[in-house]
Design an enzyme around this catalytic site. Structure first.
Site, short mmCIF file in Angstrom:
data_model
loop_
_atom_site.label_atom_id
_atom_site.label_comp_id
_atom_site.label_asym_id
_atom_site.label_seq_id
_atom_site.Cartn_x
_atom_site.Cartn_y
_atom_site.Cartn_z
N ASP A 191 15.48 -39.57 49.03
CA ASP A 191 14.35 -40.33 48.49
C ASP A 191 13.85 -41.24 49.61
OD1 ASP A 191 14.60 -39.13 46.01
OD2 ASP A 191 15.85 -40.73 45.18
N ASP B 174 13.18 -33.36 35.50
CA ASP B 174 13.99 -34.58 35.43
C ASP B 174 14.51 -34.69 34.01
OD1 ASP B 174 13.33 -35.11 38.03
OD2 ASP B 174 11.96 -36.77 37.59
#
Lengths: 254, 205
Positions: free
Chosen positions: A130, A11
């Site tokens: 997600d 990330d």
């Protein structure tokens, strides 16, 4: 025989790798190019870079990052975060990414998946989902967008099936409930999705120990496992993960 | 100098990066004079077949001509698929016809795309695999595969619950369904081997 894949996830925020818990409380984990090269040397099968800020400013930074990584890392990598158009995908693929992942933009405009697949081939198009377990119906999961901040009323399994029909070649399935907790993947979620689609599914969110990886591949039926915390903070090396899985009978590239 | 054909599809840069990393002279170009002068040509490709063929446009005829005249040519992924006669990806499309065979969907009954690292059996005499032993893992990402009908082609296979063609060699024409530029050390060795083949050919002239 096709091997299962170990995929470290990086990330990226302000040109640094960060990692949080349940998408919050970010910790610094290093330089993205250095970390990517290290994982490649250690035997990672693939890498995923996610631009978690995904602003207009960060878009330029991420293209530069992709170029840097591609000059130093000779394994496939996927780039995602804030990608909205086929033109942006083209730029990232031309800069050296093997695949691009889309999430929020595909929910807003599902046809983006079809356009991308016809242009680049579906093997380049990763649908990132997600997923958050529904409070009303615990056996279902809802799709969340905008880095998990906005729940929708779209059902995860139905969205995965639709994504495959539209042209996604792979699903990157993150359990928001499990993410960063190191308590194990949500294998009910993984199983529900892997049984519903015929494209590869990468299980993401919750890896904390070696048996978690095994469970996601066997109980969850995932083709690949993605992890961040346990590699970035050096709980396990990639080799340790692969040897463990191989010794338990899973084909690995070792 | 190897010329990597630049034709507006994804990931052409990665092939150049790999040659650069190896210290091999390579250039990204679509200029006909570069293609004529090259020791060898790489036709890369991350794209749908139809898009790739139309993006290649008039370069297709030039590539076919120089390859038929003996210049080493390496096709990668869709670039490899384009070496065959035709493909049925998103409609019917003609390829370069340098190798006999068709590009067809991977048979159903398994996860598709075929995505990830698979073990390729490396037969003796396939020059791309010199020094790599009898088998190695390479990275694949594709939904279509070639059915080779060319009797003169040497073939390396991989097992995806059927015997799937992973690489082909016919005289100076080479192709890999997998991505050597993304297959770690083994993949870099394949590109080094192709470079060495091209360099030896250039020295003979």
């Amino acid at each position: 025989m096709l091997t299962r894949r170990i995929i470290p996830c990086l990330d990226v925020k302000d040109n640094r790798v960060v990692k949080g818990v349940n998408f919050l409380n970010l910790r610094d984990a290093g330089d993205p190019v250095e970390l990517g090269a290290r994982y490649s040397d250690e035997g990672a099968d693939e890498l995923v870079f996610l631009d978690i800020t995904a602003t207009i400013h960060s878009r330029k930074t991420i293209v530069d990052l992709v170029r840097d990584v591609a000059e130093n890392v000779f394994i496939p990598f996927t780039v995602g975060g804030g990608i909205q158009t086929v033109g942006q995908m083209d730029e990232l693929l031309r800069s050296g990414a093997e695949k691009v992942s889309v999430n929020t933009a595909a929910v807003a405009n599902p046809n983006l998946l079809a356009e991308a697949a016809q242009r680049f081939g579906n093997q380049c198009v990763v649908l990132a989902i997600d997923a958050r377990r529904s409070k009303d119906r615990p056996d279902r999961w809802q799709v969340c967008v905008k880095a998990g901040s906005e729940p929708t009323d779209i059902d995860v399994v139905e969205w995965a099936v639709k994504g495959e029909q539209l042209g996604a070649g792979e699903i990157l399935l993150t359990s928001m409930d499990a993410d960063g907790t190191k308590a194990g993947y949500d294998n009910e979620l993984n199983k529900a999705v892997t049984e519903a689609v015929n494209i590869p599914v990468i299980a993401s969110g919750g890896a904390g120990s070696l048996d978690h990886l095994y469970d996601a591949l066997i109980d969850g039926g995932a083709d690949a496992v993605l992890m961040a915390s346990i590699t970035h903070f050096e709980n396990y090396t990639i080799t340790q993960m692969k040897e463990y899985l191989r010794d338990r009978g899973i084909p690995m590239n070792l | 100098m190897i010329v990597v054909i630049d034709y507006n599809v994804g990931n052409v840069k990665s092939v150049c990066n790999a040659f650069e990393y190896l210290g091999c002279a390579a250039k990204l170009s679509c200029a006909p004079t570069d293609i004529e002068d090259a020791w060898g040509i790489v036709l890369p490709g991350v794209a749908a077949f139809g898009y790739a063929v139309s993006a290649l446009g008039s370069l297709a005829e030039l590539i076919r001509r120089v390859a038929s005249a003996g210049k080493p040519l390496l096709g990668i992924c869709v670039g490899y698929q384009m070496l065959f006669e035709s493909s049925s990806e998103y409609g019917r499309h003609k390829g370069l016809g340098l190798l006999g065979g068709q590009v067809v969907p991977i048979p159903p009954g398994r996860v598709i795309p075929h995505m990830g690292w698979n073990l390729v059996e490396l037969p003796e005499g396939m020059r791309l695999f010199t020094g790599l032993g009898r088998q190695k893992h390479f990275y694949f990402a594709h939904s279509f595969c070639a059915e080779v009908t060319d009797a003169e082609a040497k073939i390396a296979y991989t097992d995806y619950r059927f015997e799937m063609t992973a690489s082909v060699q016919k005289e100076n024409i080479y192709g890999t369904q997998f991505h050597p530029e993304k297959s770690g050390k083994a993949g870099l060795k394949v590109l080094q081997n192709f470079h060495d083949i091209c360099e030896r050919g250039a020295q003979k002239c």
